[in-house]
Design a protein around this motif. Structure first.
Motif, mmCIF file in Angstrom:
data_model
loop_
_atom_site.group_PDB
_atom_site.id
_atom_site.type_symbol
_atom_site.label_atom_id
_atom_site.label_comp_id
_atom_site.label_asym_id
_atom_site.label_seq_id
_atom_site.Cartn_x
_atom_site.Cartn_y
_atom_site.Cartn_z
ATOM 1 N N ILE A 7 47.586 77.852 27.841
ATOM 2 C CA ILE A 7 47.383 76.172 27.487
ATOM 3 C C ILE A 7 47.210 75.524 28.585
ATOM 4 C CG2 ILE A 7 48.379 74.601 26.247
ATOM 5 C CD1 ILE A 7 47.705 76.758 24.328
ATOM 6 N N THR A 8 45.966 74.690 28.450
ATOM 7 C CA THR A 8 45.795 73.730 29.562
ATOM 8 C C THR A 8 46.537 72.415 29.167
ATOM 9 O OG1 THR A 8 43.668 74.825 29.963
ATOM 10 C CG2 THR A 8 44.042 72.526 31.046
ATOM 11 N N TYR A 9 47.124 71.695 30.032
ATOM 12 C CA TYR A 9 47.715 70.507 29.882
ATOM 13 C C TYR A 9 47.020 69.547 30.913
ATOM 14 C CZ TYR A 9 51.339 73.209 27.585
ATOM 15 O OH TYR A 9 51.928 73.909 26.586
ATOM 16 N N PRO A 10 46.367 68.138 30.154
ATOM 17 C CA PRO A 10 45.852 67.396 31.004
ATOM 18 C C PRO A 10 46.828 66.661 31.859
ATOM 19 C CG PRO A 10 44.973 67.151 28.790
ATOM 20 C CD PRO A 10 46.100 68.218 28.892
ATOM 21 N N VAL A 11 46.300 66.133 33.181
ATOM 22 C CA VAL A 11 47.230 65.481 34.026
ATOM 23 C C VAL A 11 46.793 63.811 34.247
ATOM 24 C CG1 VAL A 11 48.199 65.447 36.188
ATOM 25 C CG2 VAL A 11 47.834 67.451 35.275
ATOM 26 N N LEU A 12 47.642 63.117 34.129
ATOM 27 C CA LEU A 12 47.090 61.666 34.081
ATOM 28 C C LEU A 12 47.648 61.135 35.390
ATOM 29 C CD1 LEU A 12 48.645 60.295 30.543
ATOM 30 C CD2 LEU A 12 46.362 60.971 31.315
ATOM 31 N N GLN B 240 40.626 59.804 31.097
ATOM 32 C CA GLN B 240 41.633 60.555 31.038
ATOM 33 C C GLN B 240 42.099 60.941 29.655
ATOM 34 O OE1 GLN B 240 44.389 60.487 34.523
ATOM 35 N NE2 GLN B 240 43.291 58.633 35.172
ATOM 36 N N ILE B 241 42.011 59.810 28.767
ATOM 37 C CA ILE B 241 42.503 60.026 27.395
ATOM 38 C C ILE B 241 41.464 59.510 26.465
ATOM 39 C CG2 ILE B 241 44.259 59.079 25.655
ATOM 40 C CD1 ILE B 241 46.148 58.339 28.278
ATOM 41 N N ILE B 242 41.216 60.175 25.503
ATOM 42 C CA ILE B 242 40.319 59.802 24.385
ATOM 43 C C ILE B 242 41.300 59.234 23.225
ATOM 44 C CG2 ILE B 242 38.695 60.483 22.703
ATOM 45 C CD1 ILE B 242 37.535 60.667 25.477
ATOM 46 N N LYS C 111 41.258 66.554 29.264
ATOM 47 C CA LYS C 111 41.840 65.256 29.072
ATOM 48 C C LYS C 111 42.496 65.167 27.840
ATOM 49 C CE LYS C 111 37.788 63.911 29.754
ATOM 50 N NZ LYS C 111 36.726 62.855 30.432
ATOM 51 N N TRP C 112 43.364 64.346 27.825
ATOM 52 C CA TRP C 112 44.199 64.288 26.307
ATOM 53 C C TRP C 112 43.357 63.711 25.224
ATOM 54 C CZ3 TRP C 112 48.484 66.607 25.452
ATOM 55 C CH2 TRP C 112 49.558 66.754 26.556
ATOM 56 N N ILE C 113 43.333 63.826 24.049
ATOM 57 C CA ILE C 113 42.979 63.362 22.799
ATOM 58 C C ILE C 113 44.257 63.078 22.117
ATOM 59 C CG2 ILE C 113 41.309 63.484 20.762
ATOM 60 C CD1 ILE C 113 39.921 65.755 22.391
ATOM 61 N N LEU C 114 44.536 61.782 21.539
ATOM 62 C CA LEU C 114 45.669 61.232 20.900
ATOM 63 C C LEU C 114 45.106 60.633 19.483
ATOM 64 C CD1 LEU C 114 48.536 60.466 20.744
ATOM 65 C CD2 LEU C 114 48.020 58.743 22.171
ATOM 66 N N GLY C 115 45.933 60.888 18.543
ATOM 67 C CA GLY C 115 45.629 60.171 17.240
ATOM 68 C C GLY C 115 46.292 61.151 15.916
ATOM 69 N N TYR C 116 46.053 60.614 14.954
ATOM 70 C CA TYR C 116 46.505 61.300 13.634
ATOM 71 C C TYR C 116 45.524 61.292 12.376
ATOM 72 C CZ TYR C 116 48.839 57.391 10.931
ATOM 73 O OH TYR C 116 48.835 56.385 10.441
ATOM 74 N N SER C 117 46.083 61.711 11.378
ATOM 75 C CA SER C 117 45.082 61.445 10.323
ATOM 76 C C SER C 117 43.866 62.365 10.377
ATOM 77 C CB SER C 117 44.997 60.160 9.937
ATOM 78 O OG SER C 117 44.266 59.946 8.598
ATOM 79 N N ASP C 118 42.700 61.802 9.985
ATOM 80 C CA ASP C 118 41.354 62.647 10.272
ATOM 81 C C ASP C 118 41.410 63.022 11.768
ATOM 82 O OD1 ASP C 118 39.377 63.761 8.601
ATOM 83 O OD2 ASP C 118 37.952 62.208 9.214
ATOM 84 N N THR D 230 46.243 69.019 22.672
ATOM 85 C CA THR D 230 46.117 67.967 22.356
ATOM 86 C C THR D 230 47.319 67.142 21.482
ATOM 87 O OG1 THR D 230 45.355 68.957 20.174
ATOM 88 C CG2 THR D 230 43.836 68.598 21.856
ATOM 89 N N ALA D 231 47.036 65.633 21.578
ATOM 90 C CA ALA D 231 48.367 65.045 21.080
ATOM 91 C C ALA D 231 48.217 64.374 19.578
ATOM 92 C CB ALA D 231 48.871 64.118 21.912
#
Length: 350
Positions: A14-19, A90-92, A116-123, A139-140
């Motif tokens: 697993i690859t974890y983005p770094v901020l 760094q974050i979508i 890079k991180w992608i953050l959200g929920y629902s669709d 992903t978050a």
């Protein structure tokens, strides 16, 4: 297998983005954009993050909405791809979910040079899960951007920042919210945006304490079920090539399904092998789960637990009855639910 042994054996991980500060956020709408009368929701959220020191680049798709989507699929994918391959971002962070993100998957370039991180929920959870399964990129699943527009942020929602700033090899602990929102009141906002009035209590179907561990995967069941059987929903390949066949902890939230549709979706997942080597399942609170005659959502949970012989917890902080925890797809997790009502989610970025 130890981390060192995995590396030596050539297995992927697993690859974890770094901020790194200042953090630049790319705001794009891979599903739904905003109508003109909704612009202030996003503008206020952008203002709040800017005040906190974030830099934001906002795409054109955020400001359009037509035919149940922000733009045609290729247009949405093109803007997303630009941000995915922009090393300064760094974050979508989409403004919110929607209905038809699945349309863009065939046009998304999953070959990222810089994580890079992608953050959200629902669709948005369709993109999150597909990205993690195909590439091993963490992903978050957490708050939507527009829900950060308040004067304050409740502790559960605010945890997204600490989670995304956790580095590889480190761990982060989250606890259930104190209270949750029973229903939306879009025409009336509090300082927290949400109306947190109902006491939170995570429950288990056995009414006994639960302790499980494994790798997190999940999202909004209404939409992620549609990638079953596609190149974007290959759970078996993910288990084999990215997590060395470690068990999976699934977390789901139900936005609109009645109980029989929920049951059909879970059976399809079972038949597709998504629950092979599963150590437990977490179900979020839901305002859906409409019963069909004498068939209730608890019947669904009990049947699934018996068929899979695994523990199940429900009414967790996840989904459309906020606030919600930030679950990292691909992260190692230990979940504890106590009969006293206390619970804990430990995520390790390993």
């Amino acid at each position: 297998m130890l981390k060192k042994e995995i590396i030596e054996s050539g297995e992927k991980m697993i690859t974890y983005p770094v901020l790194t500060k200042p953090v630049k956020i790319g705001v794009t709408a891979p599903s739904a954009g905003l109508h003109f009368d909704q612009y202030s929701l996003l503008e206020r959220a952008i203002g709040k993050l800017t005040q906190k020191g974030y830099k934001l680049e906002v795409g054109n798709t955020c400001w359009t909405q037509f035919k149940a989507k922000s733009a045609p699929a290729k247009v949405r994918a093109a803007e997303l791809n630009l941000m995915l391959h922009d090393d300064s971002i760094q974050i979508i962070f989409p403004p919110w979910g929607g209905e038809l993100l699945i349309e863009i998957l065939e046009f998304v370039d999953f070959n990222l040079k810089k994580p890079k991180w992608i953050l959200g929920y629902s669709d948005t959870s369709v993109l999150l899960l597909a990205m993690t399964l195909k590439t091993g990129l963490a992903t978050a699943h957490g708050t939507n951007l527009v829900d950060l527009r308040g004067e304050l942020s409740d502790p559960t929602t605010a945890k997204w920042e600490e989670v995304l700033h956790t580095n590889q090899g480190e761990e982060v602990i989250q606890y259930p919210s104190e209270k949750y929102q029973l229903f939306w009141q879009h025409d009336y906002e509090t300082d927290w945006i949400y109306h947190l009035t109902e006491p939170t209590k995570w429950k288990t179907i056995s009414n006994q304490p639960m302790y499980i561990k494994g790798r997190l995967l999940g999202g909004c069941i209404d939409v992620i079920r549609h990638i079953i059987g596609t190149a974007y929903g290959d759970v078996q390949n993910f288990q084999t090539h990215f997590i060395n066949n470690e068990p999976i902890i699934w977390y789901f939230e139900n936005c609109e399904l009645n109980v029989t549709d929920l049951r059909r979706s879970l059976v399809q997942m079972k038949l597709a092998g998504w629950f092979d080597n599963c150590s437990g399942i977490l179900f979020g609170r839901s305002a859906a789960n409409e019963k069909m005659g004498d068939y209730h959502v608890m019947d669904v949970y009990l049947e699934l637990a018996e068929e899979l012989n695994i523990p199940i917890a429900y009414d967790i902080d996840c989904g459309h009855m906020p606030p919600q925890l930030t679950f990292v797809n691909g992260a190692y997790a230990e979940i504890r639910v106590y009969h006293t009502g206390g619970s804990m989610v430990l995520q390790k970025f390993i």
